[in-house]
Design a protein around this motif. Sequence first.
Motif, short mmCIF file in Angstrom:
data_model
loop_
_atom_site.label_atom_id
_atom_site.label_comp_id
_atom_site.label_asym_id
_atom_site.label_seq_id
_atom_site.Cartn_x
_atom_site.Cartn_y
_atom_site.Cartn_z
N VAL A 128 0.85 -1.19 0.00
CA VAL A 128 0.00 0.00 0.00
C VAL A 128 0.89 1.24 0.00
CG1 VAL A 128 -1.77 1.30 1.23
CG2 VAL A 128 -1.80 -1.20 1.30
N PRO A 129 0.75 2.14 -0.99
CA PRO A 129 1.52 3.39 -0.95
C PRO A 129 0.99 4.31 0.16
CG PRO A 129 -0.01 3.41 -2.79
CD PRO A 129 -0.10 2.03 -2.19
N VAL A 130 1.91 4.95 0.89
CA VAL A 130 1.49 5.82 1.99
C VAL A 130 2.02 7.24 1.86
CG1 VAL A 130 1.29 3.88 3.59
CG2 VAL A 130 3.44 5.16 3.48
N GLY A 131 2.93 7.48 0.91
CA GLY A 131 3.45 8.83 0.78
C GLY A 131 4.42 8.96 -0.38
N VAL A 132 4.72 10.22 -0.72
CA VAL A 132 5.70 10.55 -1.75
C VAL A 132 6.75 11.44 -1.11
CG1 VAL A 132 6.09 11.70 -3.96
CG2 VAL A 132 4.00 10.35 -3.60
N VAL A 133 8.03 11.09 -1.31
CA VAL A 133 9.13 11.80 -0.66
C VAL A 133 10.19 12.14 -1.69
CG1 VAL A 133 8.71 10.70 1.56
CG2 VAL A 133 10.27 9.61 -0.08
#
Length: 317
Positions: free
Chosen positions: A69-74
């Motif tokens: 599950v993707p949870v963020g972009v950094v």
Amino acid sequence: MTPASTPIPHPPWHWRARPVTYRAGSWAHIEPLLPRFRLDALRAAPHAPANPYLRTVIREPDAAFDAPVPVGVVSNTYGLAQHQDVVRRCLQGIADCGVPTEELTCELGLTDLGEWMNCRLYFPPRYHHQPADGEPIGLRLEVFNSVDGSSRLVLLLGWLRFVCSNGLVIGETKQEFHDIHNHNLDLDKIPAAIRAGMALVEQDRARLDDWQRHGFKPDRLVPWVDGPLAKTWGKKAACRVFHLCTSGQDGELVDPFAKGPASEKPWAPTLSVPGTATPAKTLYDVSQALSWIAERRTNPEERRDWQTRIPTLLQAL
């Protein structure tokens, strides 16, 4: 059969509008609840070119999620700090101070996707402090970490008053480890930060005792409530602190939009707070009124910020 970890009932807590759930137990029971994450390329499609400046943070499959599950972009310079690794370094620092980690009790707060964590580690009874009012307070370490780049890694040593669950950060053991998640992030510095904070525990105890010895002039309370306190925490919180100090009761504003200073706002009591000195006569008494209000902020990061402001507010009194 006793459950491995137990939910902690509380009013709804949120971090950045996301629900936060807390559970209590030993570290052995809490650690399996922590998810693992990885960094991956940010693409519009599986075979599309990767963004050269950004990456995505992915939660690995586990018992709660059967697929990534993707949870963020950094940014591509982001340093991922796994929750387990952060807490393990904390436990190492505590063990270095001669505290068996199996004697610690834990509370773990997580967002639904686990991208933000608040872990509280409570020290054994020999680290408790016994104030003159007979209500003990205990030492605890709080850890705040996020894996999605939205918050810094923060460690904070503080105290908890058991009779009313008041959290208090006095200043001496306010050993904050404030680090940005980038390629310079070094978790190996955590044990040293813990040891430095633990070396100041006795100074914290002395500050608590000093607050108990120092009274304040009764005519200073209203100007302080309507001035520095209302300016820092707002009139609603200042009104609640005023009534805690004068009646030992918490409550709510009858008309939040009524004009006038905080001490004169229309107010209705709703709860007698255990362990409250009525009326407050010492700085320690006032510190507990402030702590009661701060501990009940529903945003954990805001709660932490309010707790750290208590010593400065007391100086203004």
